[in-house]
Design a protein around this motif. Structure first.
Motif, PDB file in Angstrom:
ATOM      1  N   GLY A   1       0.773  -1.219  -0.113  1.00  0.00           N
ATOM      2  CA  GLY A   1      -0.053  -0.041  -0.071  1.00  0.00           C
ATOM      3  C   GLY A   1       0.868   1.330  -0.079  1.00  0.00           C
ATOM      4  N   ILE A   2       0.574   2.312  -0.867  1.00  0.00           N
ATOM      5  CA  ILE A   2       1.265   3.374  -0.923  1.00  0.00           C
ATOM      6  C   ILE A   2       0.562   4.452  -0.168  1.00  0.00           C
ATOM      7  CG2 ILE A   2       2.421   5.127  -2.552  1.00  0.00           C
ATOM      8  CD1 ILE A   2       2.573   3.453  -4.503  1.00  0.00           C
ATOM      9  N   VAL A   3       1.070   5.083   0.932  1.00  0.00           N
ATOM     10  CA  VAL A   3       0.408   5.909   1.827  1.00  0.00           C
ATOM     11  C   VAL A   3       0.858   7.348   1.808  1.00  0.00           C
ATOM     12  CG1 VAL A   3      -0.702   4.260   3.177  1.00  0.00           C
ATOM     13  CG2 VAL A   3       1.304   5.219   3.951  1.00  0.00           C
ATOM     14  N   GLY A   4       0.333   8.215   2.321  1.00  0.00           N
ATOM     15  CA  GLY A   4       1.106   9.678   2.309  1.00  0.00           C
ATOM     16  C   GLY A   4       0.096  10.659   2.504  1.00  0.00           C
ATOM     17  N   LEU A   5       0.729  11.739   3.222  1.00  0.00           N
ATOM     18  CA  LEU A   5      -0.160  13.018   3.265  1.00  0.00           C
ATOM     19  C   LEU A   5      -0.529  13.326   1.829  1.00  0.00           C
ATOM     20  CD1 LEU A   5       1.301  14.777   6.222  1.00  0.00           C
ATOM     21  CD2 LEU A   5      -0.742  13.678   6.143  1.00  0.00           C
ATOM     22  N   PRO A   6      -1.563  14.339   1.520  1.00  0.00           N
ATOM     23  CA  PRO A   6      -1.964  14.753   0.371  1.00  0.00           C
ATOM     24  C   PRO A   6      -0.585  15.704  -0.135  1.00  0.00           C
ATOM     25  CG  PRO A   6      -3.711  15.456   1.988  1.00  0.00           C
ATOM     26  CD  PRO A   6      -2.830  14.709   2.675  1.00  0.00           C
ATOM     27  N   ASN A   7      -0.605  15.566  -1.715  1.00  0.00           N
ATOM     28  CA  ASN A   7       0.567  16.424  -2.113  1.00  0.00           C
ATOM     29  C   ASN A   7       1.989  15.914  -1.750  1.00  0.00           C
ATOM     30  OD1 ASN A   7      -1.576  17.754  -3.267  1.00  0.00           O
ATOM     31  ND2 ASN A   7      -1.487  19.318  -1.901  1.00  0.00           N
ATOM     32  N   VAL A   8       2.471  14.962  -1.603  1.00  0.00           N
ATOM     33  CA  VAL A   8       3.719  14.437  -1.296  1.00  0.00           C
ATOM     34  C   VAL A   8       4.415  13.687  -2.459  1.00  0.00           C
ATOM     35  CG1 VAL A   8       3.531  14.238   1.236  1.00  0.00           C
ATOM     36  CG2 VAL A   8       3.185  12.154  -0.113  1.00  0.00           C
TER      37      VAL A   8
ATOM     38  N   HIS B   1       5.520   4.195   2.819  1.00  0.00           N
ATOM     39  CA  HIS B   1       5.012   5.500   3.103  1.00  0.00           C
ATOM     40  C   HIS B   1       5.916   6.699   2.489  1.00  0.00           C
ATOM     41  CE1 HIS B   1       4.098   8.033   6.940  1.00  0.00           C
ATOM     42  NE2 HIS B   1       3.939   8.630   5.983  1.00  0.00           N
ATOM     43  N   VAL B   2       5.260   7.145   1.514  1.00  0.00           N
ATOM     44  CA  VAL B   2       5.735   8.384   0.746  1.00  0.00           C
ATOM     45  C   VAL B   2       5.937   9.625   1.600  1.00  0.00           C
ATOM     46  CG1 VAL B   2       5.900   9.576  -1.405  1.00  0.00           C
ATOM     47  CG2 VAL B   2       4.886   7.364  -1.372  1.00  0.00           C
ATOM     48  N   LEU B   3       7.304  10.123   1.903  1.00  0.00           N
ATOM     49  CA  LEU B   3       7.473  11.392   2.472  1.00  0.00           C
ATOM     50  C   LEU B   3       8.090  12.333   1.519  1.00  0.00           C
ATOM     51  CD1 LEU B   3       9.075   9.597   5.719  1.00  0.00           C
ATOM     52  CD2 LEU B   3       6.720  10.727   5.461  1.00  0.00           C
ATOM     53  N   ARG B   4       7.647  13.700   1.541  1.00  0.00           N
ATOM     54  CA  ARG B   4       7.865  14.728   1.029  1.00  0.00           C
ATOM     55  C   ARG B   4       9.315  15.202   1.374  1.00  0.00           C
ATOM     56  NH1 ARG B   4       4.616  20.335  -0.804  1.00  0.00           N
ATOM     57  NH2 ARG B   4       6.611  21.477  -1.419  1.00  0.00           N
ATOM     58  N   CYS B   5      10.409  15.174   0.571  1.00  0.00           N
ATOM     59  CA  CYS B   5      11.473  15.669   1.182  1.00  0.00           C
ATOM     60  C   CYS B   5      12.028  16.788   0.002  1.00  0.00           C
ATOM     61  CB  CYS B   5      12.582  14.643   1.164  1.00  0.00           C
ATOM     62  SG  CYS B   5      12.263  13.212   2.396  1.00  0.00           S
TER      63      CYS B   5
ATOM     64  N   THR C   1      -0.224  -1.143  12.763  1.00  0.00           N
ATOM     65  CA  THR C   1       1.266  -0.438  12.792  1.00  0.00           C
ATOM     66  C   THR C   1       2.204  -1.692  13.040  1.00  0.00           C
ATOM     67  OG1 THR C   1       1.006  -0.496  15.326  1.00  0.00           O
ATOM     68  CG2 THR C   1       0.513   1.559  13.981  1.00  0.00           C
ATOM     69  N   ALA C   2       1.490  -3.002  12.929  1.00  0.00           N
ATOM     70  CA  ALA C   2       2.346  -4.223  13.040  1.00  0.00           C
ATOM     71  C   ALA C   2       3.056  -4.552  11.731  1.00  0.00           C
ATOM     72  CB  ALA C   2       1.908  -5.472  13.394  1.00  0.00           C
ATOM     73  N   LYS C   3       2.501  -3.809  10.363  1.00  0.00           N
ATOM     74  CA  LYS C   3       2.982  -4.064   9.136  1.00  0.00           C
ATOM     75  C   LYS C   3       4.199  -3.460   9.027  1.00  0.00           C
ATOM     76  CE  LYS C   3      -1.898  -4.091   7.299  1.00  0.00           C
ATOM     77  NZ  LYS C   3      -1.691  -5.629   6.889  1.00  0.00           N
ATOM     78  N   PRO C   4       5.172  -4.380   8.205  1.00  0.00           N
ATOM     79  CA  PRO C   4       6.579  -3.466   7.994  1.00  0.00           C
ATOM     80  C   PRO C   4       6.255  -2.524   7.077  1.00  0.00           C
ATOM     81  CG  PRO C   4       6.431  -6.068   7.035  1.00  0.00           C
ATOM     82  CD  PRO C   4       4.989  -5.508   7.385  1.00  0.00           C
ATOM     83  N   VAL C   5       7.175  -1.506   7.386  1.00  0.00           N
ATOM     84  CA  VAL C   5       7.398  -0.038   6.944  1.00  0.00           C
ATOM     85  C   VAL C   5       8.349   0.205   5.921  1.00  0.00           C
ATOM     86  CG1 VAL C   5       6.939   2.455   7.067  1.00  0.00           C
ATOM     87  CG2 VAL C   5       5.439   0.920   8.297  1.00  0.00           C
ATOM     88  N   LEU C   6       8.081   0.698   4.754  1.00  0.00           N
ATOM     89  CA  LEU C   6       9.360   1.273   3.708  1.00  0.00           C
ATOM     90  C   LEU C   6       9.159   2.559   3.722  1.00  0.00           C
ATOM     91  CD1 LEU C   6      11.597   0.512   2.230  1.00  0.00           C
ATOM     92  CD2 LEU C   6      10.414   0.166   0.136  1.00  0.00           C
ATOM     93  N   PHE C   7      10.181   3.561   4.148  1.00  0.00           N
ATOM     94  CA  PHE C   7      10.040   4.940   4.039  1.00  0.00           C
ATOM     95  C   PHE C   7      10.597   5.219   2.453  1.00  0.00           C
ATOM     96  CE2 PHE C   7      10.269   5.029   8.707  1.00  0.00           C
ATOM     97  CZ  PHE C   7       8.724   5.331   8.976  1.00  0.00           C
ATOM     98  N   VAL C   8       9.590   6.047   1.603  1.00  0.00           N
ATOM     99  CA  VAL C   8      10.080   6.246   0.446  1.00  0.00           C
ATOM    100  C   VAL C   8      10.274   7.875   0.449  1.00  0.00           C
ATOM    101  CG1 VAL C   8       9.439   6.482  -1.823  1.00  0.00           C
ATOM    102  CG2 VAL C   8       8.952   4.538  -0.498  1.00  0.00           C
ATOM    103  N   CYS C   9      11.555   8.192   0.400  1.00  0.00           N
ATOM    104  CA  CYS C   9      11.636   9.848   0.359  1.00  0.00           C
ATOM    105  C   CYS C   9      11.714  10.442  -1.004  1.00  0.00           C
ATOM    106  CB  CYS C   9      13.272   9.878   0.963  1.00  0.00           C
ATOM    107  SG  CYS C   9      13.499   9.295   2.801  1.00  0.00           S
ATOM    108  N   ASN C  10      10.755  11.176  -1.185  1.00  0.00           N
ATOM    109  CA  ASN C  10      10.454  11.957  -2.605  1.00  0.00           C
ATOM    110  C   ASN C  10      11.477  13.113  -2.618  1.00  0.00           C
ATOM    111  OD1 ASN C  10       9.667  12.579  -5.343  1.00  0.00           O
ATOM    112  ND2 ASN C  10       7.803  13.004  -4.453  1.00  0.00           N
ATOM    113  N   VAL C  11      12.586  13.146  -3.377  1.00  0.00           N
ATOM    114  CA  VAL C  11      13.647  14.319  -3.335  1.00  0.00           C
ATOM    115  C   VAL C  11      13.571  15.070  -4.657  1.00  0.00           C
ATOM    116  CG1 VAL C  11      14.721  13.161  -1.630  1.00  0.00           C
ATOM    117  CG2 VAL C  11      15.445  12.875  -4.040  1.00  0.00           C
ATOM    118  N   GLU C  12      14.269  16.113  -4.749  1.00  0.00           N
ATOM    119  CA  GLU C  12      14.266  16.754  -6.059  1.00  0.00           C
ATOM    120  C   GLU C  12      15.050  15.892  -7.095  1.00  0.00           C
ATOM    121  OE1 GLU C  12      14.882  19.904  -2.589  1.00  0.00           O
ATOM    122  OE2 GLU C  12      15.480  17.884  -3.158  1.00  0.00           O
TER     123      GLU C  12
END
Length: 365
Positions: free
Chosen positions: A6-13, A103-107, A199-210
């Motif tokens: 599942g790809i999750v994230g706040l709006p506009n990341v 988990h897509v994070l806006r960087c 929150t028991a599911k494995p998480v992969l942080f995806v850093c969306n950079v320039e």
């Protein structure tokens, strides 16, 4: 068996932009406002594995069939989702159905793309979503504990075992830690998984950079890497814009474009590899003149269960597995060469299939 991420994230990341790139489709409307992704968009992607191409070349296989991964683009989350704010209830239900969370994070800094909180802080963003999931988990745990009280009074063994796990989860959540930080014994793993805690599911942080930071990351993605290491989560740096651009290009042009950007492979490949690592997955192959095919299994799967991934009859009537390791198959140019070199093995029911094994199953119909 592939797996669902599942790809999750706040709006506009950059979540839907990344999803479009991953599935090479513009089905997800990557418009710049919250809730534009309402139905979870589901896309299947072939898992890139250069080993499969090599095996097919040696065996002269007419067809190549890779294993697949399913990405689910889940509607943008906002604060209060655990209370049903925004599309909260739907969001939580969709997360329950995936194996892992990307988990897509806006960087990246970009004045044209508004941030829902008016600032760029990937750590705070991660905490916003994690908090919503922890609140939902805590409510679920408390509800379950209340439901088993009567059975506990009667000394029910299953209820006592469940209470132990629920109390462990409750303690972690109440101290502000996700359920995946709880140490679970191997013989309790099945019961733990059945609790279906978000929150028991494995998480992969995806850093969306320039785009110009895709090869090296930036100061924000470095902060996320520290957080991921502390939590035992995975982390990958990606530029969703680059992924979107290369998804439109033919393979050769895409490779050239990546090299110009200082990248050796597409972000998709890195994302899948990290996802595999996170979930403890392996790949084995079946190879013949008709087709070369990849199959996904959990690490440590025994030969009969690995055969069952192809068809239930293979598992039920399993006799043995003819096995050649990938490196041996390549070195000795196929099964016949491996057999002559003494690298062809016959394995029984207790054999643990290794990543890269080339297998041929014999079974009673």
């Amino acid at each position: 068996m592939g797996f669902r991420m599942g790809i999750v994230g706040l709006p506009n990341v950059g979540k839907s932009t990344l999803f479009n790139a991953l599935t090479k489709t513009a089905a997800a409307q990557a418009a710049n406002f919250p809730f534009c992704t309402i139905e979870p968009n589901v896309g299947e992607v072939a898992v890139p594995d250069p080993r499969l191409d090599k095996l097919a070349e040696i065996a002269g296989s007419k067809q190549i069939i890779p294993t697949r991964i399913t990405f689910v683009d889940i509607a943008g989350l906002v604060k209060g989702a655990s209370k049903g704010e925004g599309l909260g209830n739907q969001f939580l239900a969709n997360i329950r159905e995936v194996d892992a969370i990307a988990h897509v994070l806006r960087c990246f800094e970009d004045g044209d793309v508004t941030h829902v909180e008016g600032r760029v802080d990937p750590i705070a963003d991660a905490e916003t979503i994690e908090t919503e999931l922890m609140i939902a988990d805590l409510e679920s745990v408390e509800r379950r504990l209340a439901n088993i009280q009567r059975k506990l009074k009667g000394g029910d063994k299953d209820a006592l075992a469940q209470e132990k796990l629920l109390k462990a989860a409750q303690a972690a959540l109440e101290s502000g830690k996700p359920a995946r930080t709880v140490q679970v014994a191997e013989d309790e793993r099945k019961a733990w998984d059945m609790l279906q805690l978000l929150t028991a599911k494995p998480v992969l942080f995806v850093c969306n950079v320039e785009e110009d930071k895709a090869a090296t990351g930036n100061s924000q993605s470095d902060r996320v890497a520290e957080m991921a290491a502390a939590q035992g989560a995975g982390q990958v740096v990606i530029s969703a814009r680059i992924e979107e651009e290369i998804s439109q290009l033919p393979a050769e042009e895409a490779t050239m474009f990546l090299e110009e950007m200082g990248l050796h492979e597409a972000g998709l490949d890195r994302l899948i590899r990290e996802g595999y690592k996170l979930l403890g997955l392996d790949t084995y192959f079946t190879v013949g003149p008709k087709e070369a095919r990849a199959w996904t299994i959990h690490h440590g799967t025994l030969a009969p269960q690995a055969a069952g991934v192809i068809h239930g009859d293979f598992e039920r009537g399993f006799i043995r597995a003819e096995t050649v390791a990938y490196d041996d198959y390549v070195t000795y140019k196929g099964e016949a060469g491996a057999r002559e070199a003494g690298k062809f093995r016959v394995e029984g029911k207790t054999y643990q299939v290794k990543d890269g094994d080339v297998l041929h199953f014999l079974f009673n119909a």
